[in-house]
Design a protein around this motif. Structure first.
Motif, PDB file in Angstrom:
ATOM      1  N   ASP A 192      -1.271 -10.189   0.542  1.00  0.00           N
ATOM      2  CA  ASP A 192      -1.879 -10.406  -0.774  1.00  0.00           C
ATOM      3  C   ASP A 192      -2.487  -9.088  -1.250  1.00  0.00           C
ATOM      4  O   ASP A 192      -3.467  -8.602  -0.683  1.00  0.00           O
ATOM      5  CB  ASP A 192      -2.964 -11.483  -0.707  1.00  0.00           C
ATOM      6  N   VAL A 193      -1.885  -8.492  -2.283  1.00  0.00           N
ATOM      7  CA  VAL A 193      -2.434  -7.258  -2.862  1.00  0.00           C
ATOM      8  C   VAL A 193      -2.807  -7.480  -4.334  1.00  0.00           C
ATOM      9  O   VAL A 193      -2.936  -6.517  -5.090  1.00  0.00           O
ATOM     10  CB  VAL A 193      -1.431  -6.087  -2.730  1.00  0.00           C
ATOM     11  N   THR A 194      -2.997  -8.726  -4.710  1.00  0.00           N
ATOM     12  CA  THR A 194      -3.243  -9.064  -6.107  1.00  0.00           C
ATOM     13  C   THR A 194      -4.382  -8.235  -6.700  1.00  0.00           C
ATOM     14  O   THR A 194      -4.261  -7.686  -7.812  1.00  0.00           O
ATOM     15  CB  THR A 194      -3.567 -10.559  -6.247  1.00  0.00           C
ATOM     16  N   ASP A 195      -5.471  -8.135  -5.974  1.00  0.00           N
ATOM     17  CA  ASP A 195      -6.656  -7.473  -6.519  1.00  0.00           C
ATOM     18  C   ASP A 195      -6.528  -5.956  -6.584  1.00  0.00           C
ATOM     19  O   ASP A 195      -7.390  -5.296  -7.165  1.00  0.00           O
ATOM     20  CB  ASP A 195      -7.889  -7.838  -5.679  1.00  0.00           C
ATOM     21  N   ARG A 196      -5.452  -5.395  -6.041  1.00  0.00           N
ATOM     22  CA  ARG A 196      -5.283  -3.940  -6.042  1.00  0.00           C
ATOM     23  C   ARG A 196      -4.147  -3.482  -6.949  1.00  0.00           C
ATOM     24  O   ARG A 196      -3.860  -2.280  -7.016  1.00  0.00           O
ATOM     25  CB  ARG A 196      -5.036  -3.445  -4.615  1.00  0.00           C
ATOM     26  N   LEU A 197      -3.512  -4.400  -7.655  1.00  0.00           N
ATOM     27  CA  LEU A 197      -2.347  -4.014  -8.452  1.00  0.00           C
ATOM     28  C   LEU A 197      -2.684  -2.985  -9.516  1.00  0.00           C
ATOM     29  O   LEU A 197      -1.845  -2.146  -9.866  1.00  0.00           O
ATOM     30  CB  LEU A 197      -1.723  -5.251  -9.099  1.00  0.00           C
ATOM     31  N   GLY A 198      -3.892  -3.028 -10.038  1.00  0.00           N
ATOM     32  CA  GLY A 198      -4.286  -2.068 -11.068  1.00  0.00           C
ATOM     33  C   GLY A 198      -4.319  -0.634 -10.570  1.00  0.00           C
ATOM     34  O   GLY A 198      -4.336   0.305 -11.381  1.00  0.00           O
ATOM     35  N   GLU A 199      -4.314  -0.440  -9.236  1.00  0.00           N
ATOM     36  CA  GLU A 199      -4.306   0.903  -8.668  1.00  0.00           C
ATOM     37  C   GLU A 199      -2.920   1.549  -8.727  1.00  0.00           C
ATOM     38  O   GLU A 199      -2.801   2.761  -8.524  1.00  0.00           O
ATOM     39  CB  GLU A 199      -4.771   0.861  -7.210  1.00  0.00           C
TER      40      GLU A 199
END
Length: 274
Positions: A192-199
Motif C-alpha cells: 500500500d503506497v496510497t499515501d505516498r503517490l504525491g511524491e
C-alpha cells in the motif's frame, strides 16, 4: 541465453531492439513470455528489456538476500540494479503486480526512471479476499493445471479470444506452487503506497481494463488521480490481461504516451491525436 547475476541472485533478462531503454515487468504467475504482442512493435523504437521476476519463468528462486529484508524490497533492489545497468533513465512498464513494483521503485529510486506505464494495477493490494482465498485453496487441493484454469477465468475479459484461454492457462500452470503461494500470501499481502503517490513526479500513464475483475478500473482511476502527473486510459472490452486481450489498442496507447514523453525530452511539441 544465460541468466544475469545480481547482488540478490540471478535473473533472466531478455533484450531486443535499440534506443532508450523500456523495461517490461510482468504480473503474478506469468513471466517475460507475457509480452509476446509487445516485443516487435516496441523494439522498433526502444531497447526493450523484459525480466523474469524471482520465482517466475527462468528465474527459479524466491526473492531474498539473507539479511532479513522482505521480499518486496529485494525485488525493488533487483529492478533498481537492472535499471542502473541499462544506463537510463528507463521507461518502466509494469502490469498488475509489476505495477506495484514500479510504484515502489519510483518512490525509492526515482532518478533511475523517465516514466511509468502502469497497467491493470492499483496503489495498494486490492485483489479481493475471495479471489485470494480461492487461489490459496486451489494451491492446497488442486493441480497447477486446475489453478491455471481458475485464474484464467478470473483474469480474462468476456471478449477475449478463445486462443488466449489456453495460452494463459499454460503460463499459470508452469508455476511452482510454493513460489506462487509465497507471493500471494506474503509479498503482496500488505502492499500500500496510497499515501505516498504525491511524491512521484514522473509522467505516468495508467491503463485500465473495462471488464477487469481482479483490479477494477475504479482503482486504476484512483491511482491516476493521485499521481502528480498521472493520465488515465481505459481499454474497452478488456479484462485483467489487456496487453494480450487487445494488443493493438494497448500498444498504441503505450507508444503514443512514450512518444509524448520523448518529445518533451527533445524539446519538440507533442502531437495531438484525435
Amino acid at each position: 541465453m544465460p541468466l544475469e547475476n545480481f547482488r540478490n541472485g540471478s535473473l533472466n533478462v531478455r533484450q531486443w531492439g535499440e534506443g532508450a531503454p523500456l523495461l517490461l515487468v510482468h504480473g503474478l504467475g506469468t513471466s517475460s513470455d507475457l509480452w509476446m504482442h509487445q516485443l516487435r512493435p516496441f523494439a522498433s523504437r526502444y531497447r526493450v528489456v523484459a525480466v523474469d521476476l524471482p520465482g517466475f519463468g527462468r528465474t527459479q528462486r524466491l526473492p531474498g538476500r539473507g539479511d532479513g529484508g522482505d521480499g518486496l524490497s529485494t525485488i525493488v533492489d533487483d529492478l533498481a540494479e537492472l535499471c542502473s545497468r541499462l544506463r537510463g533513465p528507463v521507461h518502466y512498464l509494469g502490469t498488475s503486480m509489476g505495477g506495484f513494483f514500479g510504484l515502489a521503485l519510483a518512490l525509492a529510486h526515482s532518478g533511475l526512471l523517465r516514466s511509468l506505464v502502469l497497467c491493470n494495477t492499483a496503489a495498494r493490494n486490492v485483489i479481493s479476499p475471495e479471489i485470494v482465498a480461492t487461489r490459496l485453496a486451489a494451491l492446497r487441493t488442486s493441480t497447477m493445471d486446475e489453478l491455471g484454469e481458475m485464474v484464467t477465468r478470473q483474469a480474462l475479459g468476456p471478449l477475449a479470444d478463445p486462443f488466449l484461454h489456453e495460452w494463459f492457462r499454460e503460463l499459470i500452470a508452469r508455476n511452482s506452487p510454493a513460489f506462487y503461494r509465497h507471493y500471494l500470501s506474503v509479498i503482496l499481502n500488505d502492499f500500500d503506497v496510497t499515501d505516498r503517490l504525491g511524491e512521484i513526479a514522473l509522467p505516468a500513464l495508467v491503463l485500465t481494463g473495462e471488464h477487469d475483475r481482479v483490479i477494477s478500473p475504479a482503482h486504476g482511476a484512483e491511482l491516476a488521480r493521485r499521481l502528480s502527473a498521472g493520465a488515465l486510459h481505459e481499454l474497452a472490452g478488456t479484462g485483467h490481461i489487456a496487453c494480450a486481450e487487445q494488443p493493438e489498442a494497448f500498444n498504441r496507447a503505450v507508444l503514443d504516451f512514450l512518444a509524448g514523453v520523448d518529445s518533451v525530452d527533445a524539446g519538440q511539441p507533442t502531437e495531438t491525436r484525435s
